[in-house]
Design a protein around this motif. Structure first.
Motif, mmCIF file in Angstrom:
data_model
loop_
_atom_site.group_PDB
_atom_site.id
_atom_site.type_symbol
_atom_site.label_atom_id
_atom_site.label_comp_id
_atom_site.label_asym_id
_atom_site.label_seq_id
_atom_site.Cartn_x
_atom_site.Cartn_y
_atom_site.Cartn_z
ATOM 1 N N GLU A 59 0.820 -1.221 0.000
ATOM 2 C CA GLU A 59 0.000 0.000 0.000
ATOM 3 C C GLU A 59 0.854 1.273 0.000
ATOM 4 N N ASP A 60 2.139 1.146 0.347
ATOM 5 C CA ASP A 60 3.038 2.307 0.365
ATOM 6 C C ASP A 60 3.810 2.486 -0.932
ATOM 7 N N MET A 61 3.519 1.679 -1.949
ATOM 8 C CA MET A 61 4.335 1.681 -3.161
ATOM 9 C C MET A 61 3.682 2.425 -4.326
ATOM 10 N N ASN A 62 2.717 3.284 -4.039
ATOM 11 C CA ASN A 62 1.969 3.958 -5.100
ATOM 12 C C ASN A 62 2.327 5.426 -5.256
ATOM 13 N N LEU A 63 3.398 5.864 -4.630
ATOM 14 C CA LEU A 63 3.838 7.249 -4.755
ATOM 15 C C LEU A 63 4.903 7.358 -5.845
ATOM 16 N N PRO A 64 5.202 8.577 -6.321
ATOM 17 C CA PRO A 64 6.234 8.744 -7.359
ATOM 18 C C PRO A 64 7.598 8.212 -6.925
ATOM 19 N N LEU A 65 8.394 7.892 -7.907
ATOM 20 C CA LEU A 65 9.695 7.272 -7.683
ATOM 21 C C LEU A 65 10.583 8.099 -6.761
ATOM 22 N N GLU A 89 6.496 18.760 -18.644
ATOM 23 C CA GLU A 89 6.711 19.586 -17.459
ATOM 24 C C GLU A 89 5.460 19.557 -16.592
ATOM 25 N N GLY A 90 5.646 19.321 -15.303
ATOM 26 C CA GLY A 90 4.536 19.253 -14.367
ATOM 27 C C GLY A 90 4.026 17.857 -14.115
ATOM 28 N N THR A 91 4.454 16.872 -14.911
ATOM 29 C CA THR A 91 4.036 15.476 -14.720
ATOM 30 C C THR A 91 4.976 14.787 -13.752
ATOM 31 N N ARG A 92 4.418 14.166 -12.730
ATOM 32 C CA ARG A 92 5.232 13.466 -11.736
ATOM 33 C C ARG A 92 5.806 12.185 -12.324
ATOM 34 N N LEU A 93 6.820 11.655 -11.665
ATOM 35 C CA LEU A 93 7.400 10.381 -12.069
ATOM 36 C C LEU A 93 6.415 9.248 -11.796
#
Length: 594
Positions: free
Chosen positions: A15-21, A157-161
């Motif tokens: 559940e903690d693996m859904n954030l940007p790199l 530009e502005g798009t997260r990883l």
């Protein structure tokens, strides 16, 4: 008296693996292919170390959970790229074929972890062999290789990883981009990546060797080198010419083919470290360079790492493959702290301890204050975290004697005198080393050695500012101050109470049942000058005191012309006066009767 750490916290947390790199610490390796020293020259001063490229290093590093490995690419003699610490004519270190390395990566990339593997490329290939490289990795890695950006994560530009979960079982390529970024404006601003390899650390190293300048070496090494210049390979004009041409080739920018360029997407390395750069641009720097940046403005480094990747690698003068202490860089949010995995010791013990968490998958979620911009955190900030106070009392040492050498005098075994040392690694100014120590005697065949009462001490670490990053280090030292056993413990995962702490060797492997029995207390740090310290130590007393203060404050704020309050006070006074008179009259009557 069970586990020393909260073991359930070490399990994988999908559940903690859904954030940007950029929100994760990434287990990273430096010059992964090397087994031993960085250059052949260093072998003259350490007979126990090798200096060679080895496929086994890639295999062992991947099985250890590493998620970022390095490939130094050079032209091979037969038209196929090779991997080595080149140039080969200067370094004379053996080479590995690109195909053999790729097969090992394919077979072991996801044995320990399913999460993305980053290949850090140092490119010195000609245009022809760049095409061979592209064809080779495409054929061997297949669909696991991210050759183009994902449709829902364009290079804009502005798009997260992308998230770690989104890149599951994928291989990313990391390369460098130049100072000039070409932009193509369509419906939105899209950044095209232009790969220009930055090889400053190698140029410095090789120039030092060629010019016989040893500015970055210890004085002791310099004296030895002056007597052994033959190891540099200056065997004549032809030999020197080859090395000169190799250095010239190293210093030049290769012409990069489009097929090679387009395979570098989410990990494009830039020479700049600017907050306004697109998220897919990252930065790499030596330990000294990044250390200066953190010391100058740690808030800016932390903000950069909230959206961009930052890789830190060992300084060029670490020719014997030594490592730097990684805690300081983790505290600044640096994701990829690349270490020399072939060198056991303090730094690798810390690294292994950190990445034991989250199921040893190689990715660990950074603390919230390092991920979110609104905190505007500094590495030295103390107001955003609640400091911990930890105390440790060593009660006994168990099951150590079978692992110690048995020395005899007149046929009788000699007892071993040892020291138990507990160190703290937090911020540089808050770390404590070699300050807390207690002694004990290990007798042959005694599985349990109880320390005497007068030698037992309570080691108190009053203020641990960053408990989520801080580490406690328990060491068993011999009388010559040599380390016998050790164990790193994350402060935020430690369990209070009576605990058996399992010890490990220098390579951070468990040493059978050897352990230290301790009593651990964990509390919040309460400053001595804190007005309401009872709020932490005695909350019931604090609430009672707070209620009295509120009542007193209400009286102070009451208006002087409040007739109701005056009448209440007057009535209370009359009642007390009347009761006093009644008691006085009864006393007088009793005295008269007497």
């Amino acid at each position: 008296m069970n586990a020393d750490l909260i073991t359930k916290e070490f399990r994988l947390k999908p559940e903690d693996m859904n954030l940007p790199l950029s929100c994760y610490y990434i287990n990273s390796s430096h010059n992964t292919y090397l087994n031993g020293h960085q250059i052949l020259l260093a072998r003259q001063f350490s007979v126990n170390q090798k200096c060679e490229s080895s496929l086994e290093m890639y295999r062992s590093v991947l099985l250890a959970g590493c998620r970022s490995i390095e490939l130094d690419l050079w032209d091979g003699d037969e038209g196929f790229p090779v991997i080595t610490h080149g140039p080969h004519s200067l370094q004379k270190i053996n080479t590995l074929t690109l195909k053999s390395v790729c097969y090992v990566i394919r077979d072991y990339a996801f044995k320990t972890s399913d999460y993305p593997l980053i290949l850090s490329l140092e490119n010195h290939l000609s245009a022809q062999q760049q095409q061979v490289f592209v064809e080779t990795i495409t054929d061997i890695f297949g669909d696991t290789l991210v050759r183009t950006p994902l449709a829902d994560f364009p290079l804009e530009e502005g798009t997260r990883l992308p998230s770690v979960a989104r890149l599951k079982r994928k291989i990313l390529l990391k390369g460098s981009v130049g100072d000039e970024i070409n932009m193509v404006i369509k419906q939105s601003t899209t950044w095209n990546h232009k790969l220009i390899e930055s090889v400053e650390k190698l140029k410095i190293d090789h120039k030092n060797l060629l010019e016989d300048s040893f500015k970055n070496l210890d004085r002791k090494l310099e004296l030895k080198i002056n007597t052994k210049k033959r190891v540099l390979g200056f065997g004549g004009e032809s030999s020197f010419k080859k090395q000169y041409l190799a250095l010239k080739r190293l210093s030049s920018n290769n012409q990069l083919i489009p097929n090679f360029l387009k395979m570098i997407n989410y990990c494009q390395n830039s020479k700049r470290m600017e907050l306004q750069m697109p998220d897919f641009l990252m930065h790499s720097g030596s330990e000294q360079k990044i250390d200066k940046a953190i010391s100058k403005n740690s808030s800016q480094v932390i903000q950069f790492c909230q959206r961009h990747l930052l890789r830190v690698f060992p300084e060029v003068n670490r020719i014997c493959s030594s490592n730097f202490i990684p805690c300081f860089f983790w505290a600044a949010g640096c994701q990829m702290v690349a270490l020399n995995f072939q060198t056991n010791g303090l730094a690798m013990q810390m690294n292994n301890t950190l990445f034991e968490e989250n199921g040893r998958c190689g990715y660990l979620l950074k603390p919230k204050i390092l991920r979110e911009k609104e905190f505007n955190a500094s590495i030295y900030a103390t107001n955003l975290l609640i400091a911990n106070c930890v105390s440790i009392e060593v009660i006994s040492i168990n099951c150590i004697s079978p692992f110690l050498s048995q020395k005899k005098v007149n046929g009788e075994s000699i007892a071993h005198s040892i020291n138990v040392v507990v160190d703290l690694y937090d911020l540089p100014q808050d770390s404590q080393r070699d300050k807390h120590k207690t002694t004990g005697i290990i007798v042959k065949n005694e599985l349990c050695t109880v320390l005497l009462e007068d030698s037992r001490q309570k080691f108190v670490f009053d203020k641990i500012i960053k408990p989520e990053i801080a580490l406690l280090h328990i060491k068993i030292m011999n009388k010559n101050n040599g380390e016998l056993f050790q164990r790193f413990i994350p402060v935020h995962k430690i369990q209070p109470g009576f605990r058996h702490i399992i010890l490990r060797n220098n390579a951070n492997k468990s040493v059978g049942p050897a352990n230290v029995f301790v009593k651990i207390d964990v509390n919040l740090h309460v400053p001595i000058t804190e007005k309401r310290s009872d709020a932490y130590t005695n909350p019931l007393k604090f609430l009672e005191q707070l209620k009295l203060e509120e009542e007193h404050q209400q009286l102070i704020l009451s208006q002087e012309n409040n007739e109701t309050l005056e009448n209440e006070i007057f009535d209370q006074w009359n009642q007390k006066k009347q009761s006093f008179n009644t008691v006085g009259e009864s006393i007088d009557e009793e005295s008269d009767d007497a």
